[in-house]
Write an enzyme that holds these catalytic residues in place. Structure first.
Site, PDB file in Angstrom:
ATOM      1  CG  ASN A   7      66.341  24.263  20.766  1.00 35.50           C
ATOM      2  OD1 ASN A   7      65.430  25.086  20.759  1.00 35.50           O
ATOM      3  ND2 ASN A   7      66.539  23.406  21.757  1.00 35.50           N
ATOM      4  NE  ARG A  91      62.623  21.558  21.287  1.00 30.32           N
ATOM      5  CZ  ARG A  91      62.760  21.842  22.562  1.00 30.32           C
ATOM      6  NH1 ARG A  91      63.699  22.657  22.957  1.00 30.32           N
ATOM      7  NH2 ARG A  91      61.959  21.313  23.454  1.00 30.32           N
ATOM      8  CG  HIS A 181      59.794  17.970  27.853  1.00 23.80           C
ATOM      9  ND1 HIS A 181      59.302  17.919  29.145  1.00 23.80           N
ATOM     10  CD2 HIS A 181      60.658  18.994  27.835  1.00 23.80           C
ATOM     11  CE1 HIS A 181      59.851  18.870  29.864  1.00 23.80           C
ATOM     12  NE2 HIS A 181      60.670  19.548  29.101  1.00 23.80           N
ATOM     13  CG  ASN A 212      65.266  23.879  35.196  1.00 26.63           C
ATOM     14  OD1 ASN A 212      65.064  23.753  36.401  1.00 26.63           O
ATOM     15  ND2 ASN A 212      65.332  25.040  34.592  1.00 26.63           N
ATOM     16  N   GLY A 213      62.683  21.422  33.465  1.00 30.60           N
ATOM     17  CA  GLY A 213      61.264  21.203  33.197  1.00 30.60           C
ATOM     18  C   GLY A 213      61.061  19.697  33.124  1.00 30.60           C
ATOM     19  NE  ARG A 242      57.711  25.827  33.286  1.00 32.76           N
ATOM     20  CZ  ARG A 242      58.495  25.189  32.406  1.00 32.76           C
ATOM     21  NH1 ARG A 242      58.719  23.893  32.532  1.00 32.76           N
ATOM     22  NH2 ARG A 242      59.027  25.849  31.419  1.00 32.76           N
ATOM     23  CG  LEU A 285      66.889  17.447  42.476  1.00 35.38           C
ATOM     24  CD1 LEU A 285      65.715  18.275  42.940  1.00 35.38           C
ATOM     25  CD2 LEU A 285      66.394  16.163  41.861  1.00 35.38           C
ATOM     26  NE  ARG A 286      73.846  19.531  38.829  1.00 30.80           N
ATOM     27  CZ  ARG A 286      74.215  19.778  37.585  1.00 30.80           C
ATOM     28  NH1 ARG A 286      75.214  19.120  37.061  1.00 30.80           N
ATOM     29  NH2 ARG A 286      73.602  20.664  36.857  1.00 30.80           N
ATOM     30  CB  ILE A 333      66.444  14.913  37.342  1.00 28.91           C
ATOM     31  CG1 ILE A 333      66.717  16.367  37.745  1.00 28.91           C
ATOM     32  CG2 ILE A 333      66.075  14.063  38.552  1.00 28.91           C
ATOM     33  CD1 ILE A 333      65.500  17.127  38.243  1.00 28.91           C
ATOM     34  N   GLY A 334      66.628  12.535  35.339  1.00 26.59           N
ATOM     35  CA  GLY A 334      66.320  11.139  35.020  1.00 26.59           C
ATOM     36  C   GLY A 334      67.555  10.332  34.630  1.00 26.59           C
ATOM     37  CD  GLU A 335      69.937  11.887  29.949  1.00 28.34           C
ATOM     38  OE1 GLU A 335      71.131  12.214  29.898  1.00 28.34           O
ATOM     39  OE2 GLU A 335      69.082  12.294  29.144  1.00 28.34           O
ATOM     40  CG  ASN A 336      73.149  12.780  34.976  1.00 27.23           C
ATOM     41  OD1 ASN A 336      74.101  12.098  34.629  1.00 27.23           O
ATOM     42  ND2 ASN A 336      72.597  13.687  34.198  1.00 27.23           N
ATOM     43  CD  GLU A 385      64.767  17.382  23.778  1.00 24.36           C
ATOM     44  OE1 GLU A 385      65.801  17.600  24.426  1.00 24.36           O
ATOM     45  OE2 GLU A 385      63.703  17.971  23.987  1.00 24.36           O
TER      46      GLU A 385
HETATM   47  P1  ADP Z   1      66.737  21.467  31.019  1.00 26.06           P
HETATM   48  O1  ADP Z   1      65.342  21.053  31.369  1.00 26.06           O
HETATM   49  O2  ADP Z   1      67.008  22.918  31.271  1.00 26.06           O
HETATM   50  O3  ADP Z   1      67.230  20.955  29.686  1.00 26.06           O
HETATM   51  P2  ADP Z   1      68.372  19.402  32.263  1.00 26.06           P
HETATM   52  O4  ADP Z   1      67.709  18.300  31.516  1.00 26.06           O
HETATM   53  O5  ADP Z   1      69.824  19.610  32.073  1.00 26.06           O
HETATM   54  O6  ADP Z   1      67.639  20.788  32.112  1.00 26.06           O
HETATM   55  O7  ADP Z   1      68.093  19.140  33.798  1.00 26.06           O
HETATM   56  C1  ADP Z   1      68.531  19.996  34.798  1.00 26.06           C
HETATM   57  C2  ADP Z   1      68.433  19.231  36.124  1.00 26.06           C
HETATM   58  O8  ADP Z   1      69.147  18.011  35.973  1.00 26.06           O
HETATM   59  C3  ADP Z   1      69.020  19.960  37.303  1.00 26.06           C
HETATM   60  O9  ADP Z   1      68.148  19.870  38.413  1.00 26.06           O
HETATM   61  C4  ADP Z   1      70.320  19.211  37.596  1.00 26.06           C
HETATM   62  O10 ADP Z   1      70.532  19.074  38.960  1.00 26.06           O
HETATM   63  C5  ADP Z   1      70.111  17.857  36.977  1.00 26.06           C
HETATM   64  N1  ADP Z   1      71.353  17.401  36.341  1.00 26.06           N
HETATM   65  C6  ADP Z   1      71.813  17.749  35.120  1.00 26.06           C
HETATM   66  N2  ADP Z   1      73.011  17.151  34.871  1.00 26.06           N
HETATM   67  C7  ADP Z   1      73.327  16.439  35.974  1.00 26.06           C
HETATM   68  C8  ADP Z   1      74.425  15.617  36.351  1.00 26.06           C
HETATM   69  N3  ADP Z   1      75.444  15.407  35.526  1.00 26.06           N
HETATM   70  N4  ADP Z   1      74.380  15.044  37.570  1.00 26.06           N
HETATM   71  C9  ADP Z   1      73.339  15.220  38.409  1.00 26.06           C
HETATM   72  N5  ADP Z   1      72.270  15.998  38.104  1.00 26.06           N
HETATM   73  C10 ADP Z   1      72.250  16.599  36.912  1.00 26.06           C
END
Ligand code: ADP
Length: 401
Positions: A7, A91, A181, A212-213, A242, A285-286, A333-336, A385
């Site tokens: 990638n 990719r 995505h 982030n996106g 964005r 977002l953290r 964000i969705g996972e955490n 991915e």
């Molecule tokens: P990208 O789109 O650059 O691949 P990510 O999928 O890693 O980015 O998402 C980044 C966002 O996810 C950030 O806003 C961050 O706060 C959140 N995030 C990533 N990892 C964690 C984590 N372990 N705990 C809480 N939030 C997380």
């Protein structure tokens, strides 16, 4: 069978070497700051082994040489030499309407791509193409496949991908919605079908890739029928930096008021807006959540706006799908982030979506977080991915033999 997944971006080259017999990662890493001061390769091997090589890397060819050195190194490598790599999967973010399906890479294809696809992802595609060229120079006899992220959205009906603009902007400039995505949405939708114990063709899903996106997709019986990103990844949800959806009149108004050029406006909407621009705190977002908890009102507003926009998309996709079996959360964000998942799902009970707040505390693992009486299942599925690219690569390469 080992497949190397690449990638490549403008200044970075991420890689994963995947053993396809077990679908496990043997080594992975990233060359950062290609062409800049302080380039570094961060390498992980055999699970938790770690190595870091600090070395100036001028271009993608040098970066690729470093990757090969890392994965074949006697100390922290995982294979003896590159003959142990059966195929490479690259990719690509967006191949326009010309390149959609995974395709076996040749020099001619790289040339055509250079002429025809750069404009569809000006920030990503040049780096991806440099990565492909570098890789072919060093491994000319290894089959390589390009997997295009927008492939999953090739099933969008015309009424979903066309904009309400005069028709000739589509025929002349190919302006339409392409999505982004796609590889992630495809991977998590396949996993979600498995978690429901059904075939992908039997289920209706809404997949939320929130990182982030961010983007949300509607997947009907294995096929994407809508997605929130558009001509570029700017459309749709409120993201790290964005704006997402916007009245287009705001753009021309602001350009006049602030005397901005098109490229300045593009940067403003892509890099200074969204969660960062609203909160004034961070795009991460953290940080924003911490600030909101500490009483920062703009940070709280940014969180509320993110959740509300996502909720509206989910509602509209339930309409587009005429019902849904599962809602899926993935990416950073969705996972955490339990607060965001809860914020999005709250108030969707009438549409059959109800979280179990205890189960929702989960982070970064596959889980069912829906309440017992939720009609719609809600899943957390870590995206993968690279594995999806490796699977597609294998299927094309095996199809050739
Ligand atoms: P990208 O789109 O650059 O691949 P990510 O999928 O890693 O980015 O998402 C980044 C966002 O996810 C950030 O806003 C961050 O706060 C959140 N995030 C990533 N990892 C964690 C984590 N372990 N705990 C809480 N939030 C997380």
């Amino acid at each position: 069978m080992n497949i190397l997944v690449i990638n490549a971006g403008s200044s970075s080259l991420k890689y994963q070497l995947i053993d396809m017999t077990t679908e496990s990662v043997r080594a992975k890493g990233n060359v950062e700051r290609i062409g800049l001061d302080g380039s570094v390769l961060k390498h992980q091997y055999n699970g938790n082994g770690k190595a870091e090589i600090k070395q100036d890397v001028q271009d993608h060819l040098e970066a690729f040489k470093l990757v090969i050195k890392a994965i074949t190194d006697p100390e922290y490598g995982v294979i003896k030499d590159i003959s142990k790599i059966s195929a490479v999967g690259h990719r690509m973010v967006n191949g326009g309407e010309r390149f959609i399906d995974p395709i076996l890479l040749t020099d001619e294809i790289i040339e055509t791509m250079k002429n025809e696809v750069i404009e569809f992802a000006p920030l990503h595609n040049p780096g991806a193409l440099m990565g492909m060229e570098a890789c072919r120079k060093l491994m000319p006899d290894t089959p390589m496949v390009v997997v295009v992220d927008t492939e999953f959205f090739k099933t969008l009906p015309r009424y979903a991908y066309m904009y309400g603009l005069p028709y000739d902007v589509y025929t002349q400039y190919k302006i339409r919605r392409y999505g982004a995505h796609g590889t992630s949405h495809k991977y998590v939708s396949l996993r979600a079908a498995k978690m429901l114990g059904k075939a992908p063709e039997e289920v209706k899903l809404i997949t939320c890739h929130l990182g982030n996106g961010s983007s949300i997709s509607a997947v009907s019986h294995g096929k994407a029928i809508d997605t929130s990103m558009g001509f570029t990844p700017l459309e749709g949800l409120i993201m790290g930096t964005r704006s997402g959806d916007l009245d287009p009149a705001v753009v021309t108004y602001l350009m006049e008021k602030k005397g901005m050029s098109p490229s300045e406006m593009n940067d403003y909407l892509n890099k200074e807006s969204g969660i960062l621009g609203i909160s004034g705190v961070s795009s991460d977002l953290r940080d924003v959540e911490d600030a909101a908890v500490a009483g920062n009102e703009r940070a709280q507003l940014a969180m509320d706006m993110l959740c509300y926009r996502a909720k509206k998309y989910i509602g509209s996709y339930i309409a587009a799908l005429n019902g849904v079996d599962a809602l899926v959360f993935t990416a950073g964000i969705g996972e955490n982030n339990a607060t965001v998942r809860n914020g999005i799902c709250q108030g969707l009970e009438n549409l059959g979506i109800k979280l179990d707040l205890e189960k929702n505390k989960v982070r970064g693992i596959e889980a069912d977080i829906s309440a017992e009486d939720s009609k719609v299942k809600v899943f957390v599925v870590p995206t993968n991915e690279e594995l999806m690219i490796a699977r597609e690569t294998r299927s094309i390469v095996e199809g050739q033999n």
